[in-house]
Scaffold this motif. Sequence first.
Motif, PDB file in Angstrom:
ATOM      1  N   ASN A 285      -9.655  -1.101   3.044  1.00 40.68           N
ATOM      2  CA  ASN A 285      -9.607   0.184   3.744  1.00 40.68           C
ATOM      3  C   ASN A 285      -8.585   1.077   3.035  1.00 40.68           C
ATOM      4  OD1 ASN A 285      -9.444   2.354   5.476  1.00 40.68           O
ATOM      5  ND2 ASN A 285      -9.203   1.128   7.335  1.00 40.68           N
ATOM      6  N   TRP A 286      -9.032   1.728   1.956  1.00 40.47           N
ATOM      7  CA  TRP A 286      -8.113   2.513   1.141  1.00 40.47           C
ATOM      8  C   TRP A 286      -7.536   3.690   1.905  1.00 40.47           C
ATOM      9  CZ3 TRP A 286      -6.427   0.092  -2.887  1.00 40.47           C
ATOM     10  CH2 TRP A 286      -7.256  -0.805  -3.577  1.00 40.47           C
ATOM     11  N   VAL A 287      -8.358   4.307   2.761  1.00 45.60           N
ATOM     12  CA  VAL A 287      -7.871   5.458   3.534  1.00 45.60           C
ATOM     13  C   VAL A 287      -6.767   5.024   4.486  1.00 45.60           C
ATOM     14  CG1 VAL A 287      -8.501   7.216   5.233  1.00 45.60           C
ATOM     15  CG2 VAL A 287     -10.058   6.697   3.346  1.00 45.60           C
TER      16      VAL A 287
ATOM     17  N   LEU B  39      -4.927   2.301   4.295  1.00 40.10           N
ATOM     18  CA  LEU B  39      -3.784   1.791   3.527  1.00 40.10           C
ATOM     19  C   LEU B  39      -2.924   2.935   3.012  1.00 40.10           C
ATOM     20  CD1 LEU B  39      -2.318  -0.623   2.306  1.00 40.10           C
ATOM     21  CD2 LEU B  39      -3.907  -0.537   0.368  1.00 40.10           C
ATOM     22  N   TRP B  40      -3.571   3.961   2.446  1.00 43.94           N
ATOM     23  CA  TRP B  40      -2.816   5.103   1.938  1.00 43.94           C
ATOM     24  C   TRP B  40      -2.127   5.855   3.078  1.00 43.94           C
ATOM     25  CZ3 TRP B  40      -0.434   7.173  -1.922  1.00 43.94           C
ATOM     26  CH2 TRP B  40      -0.086   8.520  -1.876  1.00 43.94           C
ATOM     27  N   THR B  41      -2.812   5.973   4.218  1.00 42.47           N
ATOM     28  CA  THR B  41      -2.232   6.686   5.360  1.00 42.47           C
ATOM     29  C   THR B  41      -0.982   5.983   5.873  1.00 42.47           C
ATOM     30  OG1 THR B  41      -4.426   7.490   6.014  1.00 42.47           O
ATOM     31  CG2 THR B  41      -2.689   7.578   7.677  1.00 42.47           C
TER      32      THR B  41
ATOM     33  N   TYR C  36       0.950   3.877   4.159  1.00 42.10           N
ATOM     34  CA  TYR C  36       1.993   3.995   3.137  1.00 42.10           C
ATOM     35  C   TYR C  36       2.621   5.389   3.154  1.00 42.10           C
ATOM     36  CZ  TYR C  36       4.044   4.759  -1.466  1.00 42.10           C
ATOM     37  OH  TYR C  36       4.896   5.112  -2.484  1.00 42.10           O
ATOM     38  N   ALA C  37       1.780   6.434   3.223  1.00 45.91           N
ATOM     39  CA  ALA C  37       2.297   7.806   3.252  1.00 45.91           C
ATOM     40  C   ALA C  37       3.150   8.035   4.488  1.00 45.91           C
ATOM     41  CB  ALA C  37       1.132   8.796   3.204  1.00 45.91           C
ATOM     42  N   ARG C  38       2.746   7.448   5.601  1.00 41.33           N
ATOM     43  CA  ARG C  38       3.551   7.571   6.827  1.00 41.33           C
ATOM     44  C   ARG C  38       4.930   6.968   6.640  1.00 41.33           C
ATOM     45  NH1 ARG C  38       4.878   3.730  10.523  1.00 41.33           N
ATOM     46  NH2 ARG C  38       5.378   4.407  12.648  1.00 41.33           N
TER      47      ARG C  38
ATOM     48  N   GLU D 295      -3.496  -5.697   4.555  1.00 41.99           N
ATOM     49  CA  GLU D 295      -3.395  -4.258   4.324  1.00 41.99           C
ATOM     50  C   GLU D 295      -2.237  -3.659   5.106  1.00 41.99           C
ATOM     51  OE1 GLU D 295      -8.204  -3.600   3.587  1.00 41.99           O
ATOM     52  OE2 GLU D 295      -7.274  -3.032   5.487  1.00 41.99           O
TER      53      GLU D 295
ATOM     54  N   GLY E  87       0.992  -1.894   3.311  1.00 38.66           N
ATOM     55  CA  GLY E  87       1.407  -0.522   3.600  1.00 38.66           C
ATOM     56  C   GLY E  87       2.868  -0.438   3.994  1.00 38.66           C
TER      57      GLY E  87
ATOM     58  N   THR F  80       9.327   1.616  -2.027  1.00 32.57           N
ATOM     59  CA  THR F  80       9.536   2.979  -2.515  1.00 32.57           C
ATOM     60  C   THR F  80      10.927   3.483  -2.168  1.00 32.57           C
ATOM     61  OG1 THR F  80       7.172   3.460  -2.285  1.00 32.57           O
ATOM     62  CG2 THR F  80       8.673   5.358  -2.430  1.00 32.57           C
TER      63      THR F  80
END
Length: 267
Positions: free
Chosen positions: A16-18, A20-22, A24-26, A115, A119, A126
């Motif tokens: 679920n790339w969307v 996972l990215w969401t 991580y970005a959060r 996932e 994330g 980071t």
Amino acid sequence: MTHPLPPMPRQVGAVNWVGLWTLYAREVRRFLKVHQQTVWAPVVTTLLFYAVFALALGGAVRMIGTVPYLEFLAPGLIMMAMAQNAFANTSSSVVIAKVQGNIVDILMPPMAPLELAFGFVMGGVTRGLLVGLVTGLAIWAFVPVRIAHPEFVIFHALMASMLLSLLGLVGGIWSEKFDNIAAVTNFVVTPLSFLSGTFYSVETLPPVFWWIAHFDPFFYMIDGFRYGFIGRSDGTLGIGILVMLAVNGALWWLAWRMLKTGYKLKA
């Protein structure tokens, strides 16, 4: 008259790339929003540590082997800042979500346990790497920091940030309130950081404490990171790399297992 098509469910592939990215970005935006506290404050604290040790020497040139002590000290302080902040990012995120009761918003999306773990952990990595970079640049303004082996610097910075992020995730899932995660910080992270050769060479320790230090995984992440800067190590570098990989692998499995079973996350 044509009727609009009913909404169709989103197709999720193997990853679920969307989602996972969401996630991580959060995690990244969460600490950047208060960057004075999460990025700049650790830099100031590290510089204060460095200043205290520099003043304590009183202008004397103390050597660790053939390396000036302040040059020896700098990588340890950078690593300590990275480790503490990587741990704080994941642990605080999970504990706050549990205390506030919105952990369900993270568990409900169609994301696999691995996932979710990835994330959270990459957000902590980071923050750890960003704090390490800024701290290193700040120290470089006061002491000539050289990099003898950049591959060791990069590897151990990444592995150490990941280790502490994973430990923070596991500790956050285990904790039921802020007192619990504070206990992990005070009785696990801080002692292991201070007793791992951050401020001194373990070669100066008595035999019993020398052996204790070599069973501390924090020793290997600091020793390898310092070797990348000054070209000198107290331990066996190959063993240190294996220890880092093994501990990270074990923590990945534990974090995955806790999320998969819903340990202290699901009623």
